[in-house]
Design an enzyme around this catalytic site. Structure first.
Site, PDB file in Angstrom:
ATOM      1  N   ASP A  49       0.824  -1.205   0.000  1.00 48.34           N
ATOM      2  CA  ASP A  49       0.000   0.000   0.000  1.00 48.34           C
ATOM      3  C   ASP A  49       0.860   1.258   0.000  1.00 48.34           C
ATOM      4  O   ASP A  49       0.339   2.371  -0.113  1.00 48.34           O
ATOM      5  CB  ASP A  49      -0.999   0.002   1.154  1.00 48.34           C
ATOM      6  N   GLU A 187       9.212  -4.476  10.550  1.00 49.57           N
ATOM      7  CA  GLU A 187       9.651  -3.151  10.096  1.00 49.57           C
ATOM      8  C   GLU A 187      10.091  -2.275  11.265  1.00 49.57           C
ATOM      9  O   GLU A 187       9.488  -2.292  12.341  1.00 49.57           O
ATOM     10  CB  GLU A 187       8.519  -2.444   9.333  1.00 49.57           C
TER      11      GLU A 187
END
Length: 273
Positions: A49, A187
């Site tokens: 995204d 992440e």
């Protein structure tokens, strides 16, 4: 109409089996041409995204719609034949309930031919991940720094800086793996925490701003190629400076047009003798 998945792609079980082995190589792709360029070299093409920021110019990923993800994922599938295509479920399409997540994930896979979906979230998403995997939807998890939580977090902050934060990230990863995720993106997490998590969690951990000891790495391709703006996250290594190449080519083209050097006669259609 759904896309046809061509044979010979790297499968979800094959990726899961890479735990502790040769590192998994992943890059983002949003278009068929880029997918074709990357496909011979990577194991995973992630239709992230992040396309909202990279392609559409949004400040965050939050405005991205399911329809956008479907269109780009279908293009990436058409443009590739080898890599496993994993697609993000965008914000607002899966956290309401497991049923909402299944409905949107099933539509995404059916209409694109992609191999798996990715969703953000830790312990709170374990029930949803289990619901999806029990119904044949392969799920890649995403823990640590989660861009879709930017409104709650007030920005992008690395995780694992305190004992509580490190314990929470590890608990999130364990819960996601136990719920059935075949792989997890980690992440923006401190390196020692990421390395320890990779040793502790049973499925492959794919790092982005995490640790060289992860089971694989992923980057946003436009960051890696030097195409996306002047800001460079700490965790990005630029392997090219294509923004400069594009600017130089555009300047040369503009000069040729203004001075009538382009088109030359060899670029024109003429009557054959």
């Amino acid at each position: 109409m759904s896309s046809v998945v061509r044979s010979g792609r790297i499968s979800v079980p094959a990726l899961r089996a890479r735990k502790g082995g040769t590192p998994i190589v992943a890059l983002t792709a949003y278009t068929a041409p880029m997918a074709g360029h990357l496909d011979p070299h990577v194991d995973v093409l992630l239709v992230g995204d992040s396309l909202g920021m990279v392609i559409y110019g949004f400040e965050t990923t939050l405005p991205v719609t399911l329809e956008m993800m479907i269109a780009h994922a279908a293009a990436v599938v058409r443009g590739s034949s080898r890599a496993c295509v994993v697609v993000d479920l965008p914000w607002g399409t899966y956290r309401e309930s497991p049923e909402q997540a299944y409905r949107n994930a099933a539509r995404l896979l059916a209409e694109t031919g992609a191999g798996a979906v990715k969703l953000e979230g830790g312990q709170e998403m374990a029930e949803t991940i289990a619901f999806l995997t029990a119904r044949g939807i392969p799920v890649c998890g995403h823990v640590g720094l989660m861009p879709q939580d930017t409104l709650m977090e007030g920005g992008y902050r690395a995780t694992g800086r305190t004992e509580d934060s490190a314990a929470r990230v590890l608990a999130d990863a364990m819960a996601v793996a136990e719920a059935g995720a075949f792989m997890i993106v980690l992440e923006g997490t401190l390196e020692p925490v990421a390395a320890g998590m990779t040793r502790s969690v049973a499925v492959p951990i794919i790092g982005i701003g995490a640790s060289p000891h992860c089971d694989g790495q992923v980057l946003v391709t436009d960051d890696m190629l030097g195409l996306y703006g002047s800001f460079q996250p700490r965790f990005v290594k630029r392997y090219a400076e294509l923004a400069l190449t594009v600017a130089e080519a555009a300047a040369c083209y503009a000069e040729d047009v203004r001075t009538r050097r382009f088109p030359a006669m060899e670029h024109c259609y003429t009557l054959s003798r």
